[in-house]
Design a protein around this motif. Structure first.
Motif, short mmCIF file in Angstrom:
data_model
loop_
_atom_site.label_atom_id
_atom_site.label_comp_id
_atom_site.label_asym_id
_atom_site.label_seq_id
_atom_site.Cartn_x
_atom_site.Cartn_y
_atom_site.Cartn_z
N LEU A 144 0.84 -1.20 0.00
CA LEU A 144 0.00 0.00 0.00
C LEU A 144 0.87 1.25 0.00
CD1 LEU A 144 -2.67 -1.02 2.67
CD2 LEU A 144 -3.02 -0.89 0.20
N THR A 145 0.53 2.23 -0.82
CA THR A 145 1.24 3.50 -0.80
C THR A 145 0.78 4.32 0.40
OG1 THR A 145 -0.42 4.66 -2.11
CG2 THR A 145 1.32 3.48 -3.32
N ALA A 146 1.51 5.36 0.70
CA ALA A 146 1.13 6.22 1.82
C ALA A 146 -0.27 6.80 1.61
CB ALA A 146 2.15 7.34 1.99
N ARG A 147 -0.58 7.20 0.38
CA ARG A 147 -1.91 7.75 0.09
C ARG A 147 -2.99 6.68 0.25
NH1 ARG A 147 -4.38 12.38 0.42
NH2 ARG A 147 -3.34 13.55 -1.23
N GLU A 148 -2.69 5.47 -0.17
CA GLU A 148 -3.67 4.40 -0.03
C GLU A 148 -3.93 4.08 1.44
OE1 GLU A 148 -2.79 2.15 -4.30
OE2 GLU A 148 -1.78 1.49 -2.46
N VAL A 149 -2.92 4.18 2.26
CA VAL A 149 -3.11 3.98 3.70
C VAL A 149 -4.03 5.07 4.25
CG1 VAL A 149 -1.99 4.01 5.95
CG2 VAL A 149 -0.96 2.74 4.07
N GLU A 150 -3.82 6.32 3.82
CA GLU A 150 -4.71 7.41 4.25
C GLU A 150 -6.15 7.11 3.88
OE1 GLU A 150 -3.22 11.77 4.14
OE2 GLU A 150 -2.29 10.77 2.41
N VAL A 151 -6.36 6.69 2.65
CA VAL A 151 -7.71 6.39 2.18
C VAL A 151 -8.30 5.24 2.98
CG1 VAL A 151 -9.08 5.57 0.22
CG2 VAL A 151 -7.29 7.29 -0.13
N LEU A 152 -7.50 4.20 3.23
CA LEU A 152 -7.96 3.04 3.97
C LEU A 152 -8.42 3.43 5.38
CD1 LEU A 152 -8.36 0.01 4.44
CD2 LEU A 152 -5.90 -0.16 4.95
N VAL A 153 -7.62 4.25 6.05
CA VAL A 153 -7.96 4.66 7.42
C VAL A 153 -9.27 5.43 7.44
CG1 VAL A 153 -7.26 6.15 9.34
CG2 VAL A 153 -5.58 4.63 8.27
N LEU A 154 -9.46 6.32 6.50
CA LEU A 154 -10.71 7.08 6.44
C LEU A 154 -11.88 6.18 6.09
CD1 LEU A 154 -9.41 10.31 4.64
CD2 LEU A 154 -9.88 9.99 7.08
N LEU A 155 -11.65 5.22 5.20
CA LEU A 155 -12.71 4.28 4.83
C LEU A 155 -13.20 3.49 6.04
CD1 LEU A 155 -14.33 2.57 2.70
CD2 LEU A 155 -12.34 1.05 2.67
N VAL A 156 -12.26 2.93 6.81
CA VAL A 156 -12.67 2.07 7.92
C VAL A 156 -13.28 2.88 9.06
CG1 VAL A 156 -10.91 0.38 7.32
CG2 VAL A 156 -10.40 2.08 9.08
N GLU B 58 -10.14 0.64 -5.24
CA GLU B 58 -9.97 -0.57 -6.03
C GLU B 58 -8.61 -1.20 -5.79
OE1 GLU B 58 -10.65 0.66 -10.01
OE2 GLU B 58 -12.86 0.76 -9.81
N HIS B 59 -7.57 -0.35 -5.73
CA HIS B 59 -6.22 -0.85 -5.47
C HIS B 59 -6.10 -1.43 -4.06
CE1 HIS B 59 -4.68 2.18 -8.70
NE2 HIS B 59 -5.07 1.04 -9.24
N ILE B 60 -6.74 -0.74 -3.10
CA ILE B 60 -6.69 -1.19 -1.70
C ILE B 60 -7.33 -2.57 -1.56
CG2 ILE B 60 -7.63 -0.76 0.61
CD1 ILE B 60 -7.28 2.28 -0.05
N TYR B 61 -8.51 -2.74 -2.12
CA TYR B 61 -9.18 -4.02 -2.02
C TYR B 61 -8.38 -5.12 -2.71
CZ TYR B 61 -13.43 -1.73 -0.28
OH TYR B 61 -14.35 -1.03 0.48
N ALA B 62 -7.78 -4.80 -3.84
CA ALA B 62 -6.99 -5.80 -4.55
C ALA B 62 -5.74 -6.18 -3.76
CB ALA B 62 -6.60 -5.26 -5.94
N LYS B 63 -5.04 -5.21 -3.20
CA LYS B 63 -3.79 -5.48 -2.49
C LYS B 63 -4.02 -6.18 -1.15
CE LYS B 63 -1.17 -1.62 -4.51
NZ LYS B 63 -0.48 -0.32 -4.23
N THR B 64 -5.12 -5.86 -0.50
CA THR B 64 -5.37 -6.43 0.82
C THR B 64 -6.19 -7.71 0.76
OG1 THR B 64 -7.37 -5.08 1.12
CG2 THR B 64 -5.28 -4.16 1.91
N GLY B 65 -6.71 -8.04 -0.44
CA GLY B 65 -7.51 -9.25 -0.57
C GLY B 65 -8.85 -9.14 0.12
N THR B 66 -9.38 -7.92 0.18
CA THR B 66 -10.67 -7.69 0.82
C THR B 66 -11.65 -7.13 -0.20
OG1 THR B 66 -10.05 -5.46 1.53
CG2 THR B 66 -9.60 -7.26 3.06
N SER B 67 -12.91 -7.08 0.20
CA SER B 67 -13.90 -6.55 -0.74
C SER B 67 -14.98 -5.74 -0.05
CB SER B 67 -14.56 -7.71 -1.53
OG SER B 67 -15.17 -8.62 -0.62
#
Length: 524
Positions: free
Chosen positions: A450-462, A486-495
């Motif tokens: 995960l990129t730094a930006r993707e981590v930011e997005v993930l934290v806000l999502l959850v 889309e990238h987050i779900y693909a990289k983390t294997g979640t949906s």
């Protein structure tokens, strides 16, 4: 780190709970002893200063017991059992010889036990008596660290002297003994006999020691008022009684005084075995540096938890810590109780309890393979992960029975192996390696690429934000956020958000300590 006020009495009372472990006696022995000492001092009509000394001497008198653990384990096997069995034995040197011989070489085959006994008679007995002096010196050093006054130190130096002058080192007796230690000696043995037997057993013991071990006038007073002095001890929650009745000289420790006090705890725990001397201070210092580097953990909290993380080791025989062969199943299980014991020792005071809860997680692992509770990543926050990595690294730095210290390059590889196995946190390991002087990448290790930006997005999502909310927060378009998701779900294997939340928790990307607020526009 903001803390609730800590009283000196609370520090000493917590230390006394660790002392109980080292003595091999039931929990709160020293606290109950202190209640007895306070009652006896009041009945004796002692002035406020002597009663204050009695309070502090009672809590500290046996704190040096760990200083001779290595020697006791060498001769007698389980040092804790040896101490517990010594109550009720006439402690004059010549009277101690049969008792010690009955314990020499305990746990060894008969032939080895005979050989150890021969060496003990040839010189070990003299050395064993010398450990009493070591005990007093160690107790005095701890008293110095905690700012005790000179009259308390004088009493502590007489812990193994006797009224008849036949104690150790045998330099003083009778009225030359400080009043505080005279009372504490009586209270110590009285508590053991009253707790394990009854009032009659305690009274009989006092009669036997009258004029020999103990001040006869104090014995007479204690026997006359035995029912009042020992009233309710079996059902007593001794902690609040001791703290609420603490000496007038008690004081609140400032924040800058707490760490030096906990350094005394660290040294106390590490005295249990020569192999661990300085370990707790080193873990605390390493964790503090790593916390500063990471920027995500309070450095003071990391330092203090590191200092106390081995406090429960006092409850394990030194024969285990000094053993070069693999531990037996029973020994291994006892070692696994150390974090739990640490937490319990510190649990009675709010600030110490917070530190103790973190210290108790030192040996937990992200994959649930640690101890004592088998916690997994979802329950281990940043401070716990950092402390675990710090202790793991410092243990490699130091030699242990049966293995030498691990070389610098091998240490780094061992740490990375733990990360690959999913036991230690990657970011914490990198911070610890950096703090220890290793050359590491300046980039924060990526989780699931995960990129730094993707981590930011993930934290806000959850945290429950919608795509539009996240876009507003990050000042990007909703389409960009959708691409990130889309990238987050693909990289983390979640949906789903729920599954992504579990992933974020497991990998330490989000915790209850993180705070955020919606803007007015996000609430619309």
């Amino acid at each position: 780190m903001k803390q609730e006020p800590v009283q000196l009495a609370e520090i000493l009372a917590s230390l006394s709970l660790a002392t109980d472990l080292g003595l091999g006696l039931p929990a709160e022995h020293v606290l109950r002893q202190t209640v007895i000492a306070a009652r006896l001092a009041e009945l004796a009509g002692l002035d406020d200063e002597v009663r204050a000394d009695t309070f502090y001497v009672s809590l500290l008198a046996w704190v040096g017991c760990v200083a001779d653990s290595h020697e006791l384990a060498t001769w007698f096997g389980d040092d804790r059992q040896m101490r517990a069995d010594s109550y009720g034995v006439d402690r004059r040197p010549l009277k101690m010889m049969p008792f010690m011989l009955s314990h020499v070489g305990a746990g060894r085959p008969p032939g080895q036990r005979m050989a150890v006994a021969a060496r003990f008679v040839g010189g070990g007995f003299r050395d064993a008596l010398g450990t009493f002096v070591t005990h007093c010196q160690t107790t005095g050093d701890i008293a110095d660290c905690l700012g005790m006054r000179e009259s308390v130190r004088r009493s502590l130096s007489q812990a193994f002297e006797r009224w008849d002058g036949k104690g150790v080192p045998g330099e003083v007796g009778g009225e030359g003994l400080e009043q505080a230690i005279r009372i504490v000696q009586i209270a110590d043995d009285t508590e053991v006999f009253a707790h394990s037997g009854d009032v009659d057993a305690a009274v009989e013991m006092l009669g036997t020691g009258r004029g020999r071990e103990f001040d006869p006038a104090l014995v007479d007073l204690c026997v006359e008022h035995a029912a009042a002095i020992l009233h309710g001890l079996d059902d007593l929650d001794a902690w609040p009684v001791v703290i609420s009745g603490c000496a007038a000289l008690d004081r609140t420790l400032g924040d800058e005084e707490l760490t030096p006090a906990l350094e005394a705890f660290a040294d106390y725990a590490d005295l249990k075995s020569p192999w661990y001397l300085g370990h707790s201070r080193a873990v605390g210092a390493l964790a503090q540096r790593a916390a500063t580097i990471s920027g995500a953990v309070d450095p003071d909290l990391a330092l203090r938890a590191g200092l106390v993380h081995r406090l429960g080791a006092i409850g394990v025989s030194s024969s285990v810590w000094n053993k070069a062969e693999p531990w037996s199943a029973v020994e291994r299980e006892r070692v696994r109780t150390v974090p739990y014991l640490t937490e319990r020792v510190l649990s009675r005071q709010p600030t110490l309890a917070r530190i103790g809860r973190l210290a108790a997680m030192t040996h937990e692992r992200l994959d649930g393979s640690g101890y004592p509770r088998g916690l997994t990543a979802t329950s281990l926050d940043g401070p716990a992960r950092l402390l675990a990595a710090s202790d793991f690294y410092q243990d490699l730095v130091e030699a242990r029975p049966g293995r030498p210290a691990v070389g610098e390059a091998e240490r780094a590889e061992a740490m990375h192996t733990e990360v690959r196995a999913g036991r230690l946190d990657a970011a914490s390991v990198e911070a610890v390696l950096h703090a220890a002087g290793h050359r590491v990448s300046r980039r924060v290790p990526q989780v699931a690429s995960l990129t730094a930006r993707e981590v930011e997005v993930l934290v806000l999502l959850v945290r429950g934000m919608s795509t539009k909310d996240i876009a507003r927060r990050l000042t990007v378009s909703p389409r960009t956020v959708t691409a990130h998701l889309e990238h987050i779900y693909a990289k983390t294997g979640t949906s789903s958000r729920g599954a992504a939340s579990m992933f974020a928790l497991r990998h330490g990307l989000v915790s209850a300590e993180q705070h955020w607020q919606r803007t007015p526009s996000e609430d619309r």
